[in-house]
Design a protein around this motif. Structure first.
Motif: not given
Lengths: 440, 243
Positions: A254, B105, B151
């Protein structure tokens, strides 16, 4: 005079500020959570603008060869000032499937060399027709920004080069006819997009792309598969040499993204000058590429790093010969008042004095979001390092947005390098840029 | 004796599984009550600093299915035209000046301040989290959720649910270290029409930003069928045209 102009520029900025920007202070603490979407209701037209005033102080390096090339011995000042007042207006009108879009820029500036000057240009002005979600056609002056590189873009075939000092700055487009076809699907391959581009070169259109009238054509094929962005692109042209490119971008985690960008420039013509002023031309297939990453730490620090191989760049020896020519030309001028060699060097400056003119570069930008609990405050530092001659540019920067639509930016640039190196021989050894930007 | 222990253990295991399934089913229902699977909405994001200074952002968003959401900023003028796209774990930001999408992100913040991208590009909770444990309390349930995607911005969530309306009234968001990152309070349940009844306001505070408060105010939340092509990089600069 220049101080008066700077003060006037700031006053003009202040006049543009609406009351809302300053009124949002502690007096306004009563919270109004009403949200009436009518205030953002869709209209067929929209106009937005931003105005920027900027003061640039350049600390000149009077011993640098590029200083001598530009000024000879005719400039005695150690410091140069420039004040800019820059207005950008963006307008759009949409009716059904048609859209008219334009972005226009007017710059008014004052500096020691040119006194007051102004420039006006349409950065973009095009008509867009979108008959369906999958198809779109654009004709006019448009920016086609391709490639995944942040600072460098070897595969941005249809756009002007980015400013390494400010890679996020808007660019001026070229006149083109382009289309966009998008197809989404289920499965590992989720999206395909095809973007063909036609770009005419005539005396009146895109004439800075080359001397020959022609129709440059090319295209980009985009694939989104396995959580990775991949593009293949090409350009066919006599003026610009045929080009073929590929890029990719992917998140490995991420907070960790990698990207790459590569291009082959077929039969690239490189123009070379030696230390005596003799010019020659060599033809080869150049290979340019970059590999980069973006990393966000748990402390909200963003790192952007890129390695760039410029296959169209000059070798250490070729660049050194160019600097030798300037040195010899300056000596010639001092001894004989002749500017023959200096003039010869100036004719090649369009190639040798461009940014990243040599072959191997590293780029690193580190920025910190909201340090010391100060919201909308972002300090950053940028390093551009020429690996061949070990010279560098270091740019600390502070960006602060204390009020809605208002951005303050303070940037300091330091150029470091021995003599006979790219950054060691630039006109400035340092510069300070303070800018105030307001959007409305 | 051995048999009794094994039967007891199996019984315990099966009852835990049943609870987990119930929790995930409740989570799915909460997702559907918060918004239709494919819809459009307007949101106002308000950041308030300790001295009372506030910054507001208005955005228009479109969501399709469980994992696709696209948004464009309408206000303030400095952010107008910025758009974001999320497909599953992939997120991009398009800035008109930059002229091309960049990968971002979930932990970054396109607005600055307390909101991060995960808050702004929220997809269904059940597509990001698994319910590990469920507790029944007077007002309803507490769901203990753990991320199933790498994520996500928050490793675990503790979701407090009103059992009558099957809507959350509070969420605590924790980092992998167990540190509380953020509290979200869901307020003012409103009928947006066509069966969409959900909280109009999400209030947020964070121990990481002491004295700061943030709000998301929702408007015009309504079902909309959307073409998948909208959720692609080539479409990001055209999202405003879909209003």
């Amino acid at each position: 005079m220049k101080q008066v102009f700077f003060i006037l520029a700031i006053l003009v900025m202040v006049l543009f500020f609406n009351d809302g920007a300053f009124s949002q202070t502690t007096d306004d603490i009563l919270l109004d959570l009403d949200f009436n979407v009518e205030e953002v209701a869709k209209k067929p037209y929209s106009i937005n603008a931003n105005i920027e005033t900027k003061e640039t102080i350049r600390f000149l390096d009077r011993d640098a060869l590029l200083f001598k090339q530009k000024y000879l011995d005719k400039k005695s000042e150690d410091v140069a000032w420039q004040t800019d007042l820059d207005l950008t207006i963006e307008a759009q009108y949409q009716k059904d499937s048609f859209k008219l879009y334009g972005r226009f820029n007017g710059l008014f500036y004052y500096n020691d060399d040119e006194n007051f000057e102004s420039q006006r240009k349409a950065e973009e002005a095009y008509v867009s027709f979108q008959p369906s979600f999958s198809w779109a056609f654009d004709v006019g002056k448009k920016v086609h920004k391709w490639g995944k590189g942040y600072a460098f873009s070897p595969s941005a075939f249809f756009s002007r080069p980015k400013d390494l000092d400010d890679p996020d700055a808007t660019l001026e487009g070229y006149y083109s006819l382009s289309a966009d076809y998008i197809k989404s699907m289920e499965g590992a391959l989720q999206t395909i997009a095809i973007t063909p581009v036609l770009m005419p070169v005539t005396r009146d259109l895109n004439h800075d792309l080359g001397p020959k009238d022609e129709l440059i054509w090319g295209g980009k094929f985009y694939f989104f598969a396995f959580d990775t962005d991949i593009d293949f692109m090409f350009l066919i042209s006599d003026n610009m040499d045929d080009r073929f490119g590929i890029d990719f971008s992917k998140n490995l985690s991420p907070s960790f993204e990698i990207h790459g960008d590569a291009a082959l420039v077929k039969d690239y013509h490189q123009y070379i000058i030696d230390e005596y002023g003799n010019t020659s031309e060599q033809e080869y297939t150049a290979f340019n590429f970059l590999l980069g990453l973006r990393y966000l730490s748990s402390r909200d620090t963003t790192y952007i790093f890129e390695y760039y191989r410029n296959g169209q760049g000059y070798s250490a020896r070729e660049y050194d010969n160019y600097l030798s020519l300037i040195e010899r030309g300056f000596d010639q001028y001092l001894n004989t008042s002749s500017q023959t060699l200096i003039s010869q060097s100036k004719t090649m400056s369009v190639y040798y004095n461009q940014q990243a003119a040599m072959r191997d570069y590293l780029y690193l930008k580190v920025s910190q979001k909201d340090p010391f609990d100060l919201l909308y405050f972002v300090p950053a530092i940028t390093l551009i390092y020429n690996m061949t001659d070990q010279s560098a540019s270091i740019t600390p920067q502070i960006t602060y947005s204390p009020l809605t639509n208002l951005t303050l930016d303070l940037k300091t640039g330091l150029l470091l390098g021995e003599s006979r190196t790219e950054y060691g021989e630039k006109i400035n050894k340092a510069k300070i840029v303070l800018s105030i930007q307001y959007y409305f | 004796m051995k048999k009794i222990i094994i039967i007891t253990l199996l019984g315990l295991l099966s009852s835990m599984t049943a609870f987990a399934l119930d929790g995930n089913e409740i989570l799915k229902q909460v997702d559907r009550n918060l918004n239709p699977e494919s819809f459009e909405m307007y949101r106002k994001l308000i950041n308030i600093e300790p001295d009372g200074t506030k910054k507001e952002f208005v955005m228009f968003s479109l969501k399709k299915g469980k994992e696709k959401i696209a948004s464009v900023f309408l206000l303030p003028a400095s952010e107008k035209g910025r758009s974001t796209l999320r497909i599953g774990e992939n997120m991009w930001l398009y800035i008109p000046n930059v002229g091309k999408p960049l990968r971002i992100t979930s932990l970054q913040s396109v607005t600055g301040g307390v909101f991060n991208n995960s808050d702004i590009m929220r997809v269904d909770y059940n597509s990001e989290y698994n319910c590990e444990k469920i507790e029944t309390i007077d007002k309803g349930y507490i769901l203990y959720l753990r991320a199933k995607l790498k994520s996500v911005a928050y490793e675990t969530l503790t979701m407090f649910i009103d059992s009558e309306k099957l809507l959350p009234y509070k969420i605590e968001a924790y980092a992998a270290s167990g540190m509380l990152i953020k509290n979200l309070y869901f307020k003012n349940i409103k009928d947006f029409g066509n069966g969409v009844i959900r909280p109009e306001i999400i209030e947020t505070d964070s121990p990481l930003y002491k004295g700061y408060k943030s709000y998301i105010v929702f408007a015009n939340v309504k079902k909309r069928e959307l073409a998948s092509e909208i959720f692609s990089l080539n479409y990001m600069h055209k999202i405003d045209g879909l209003r």
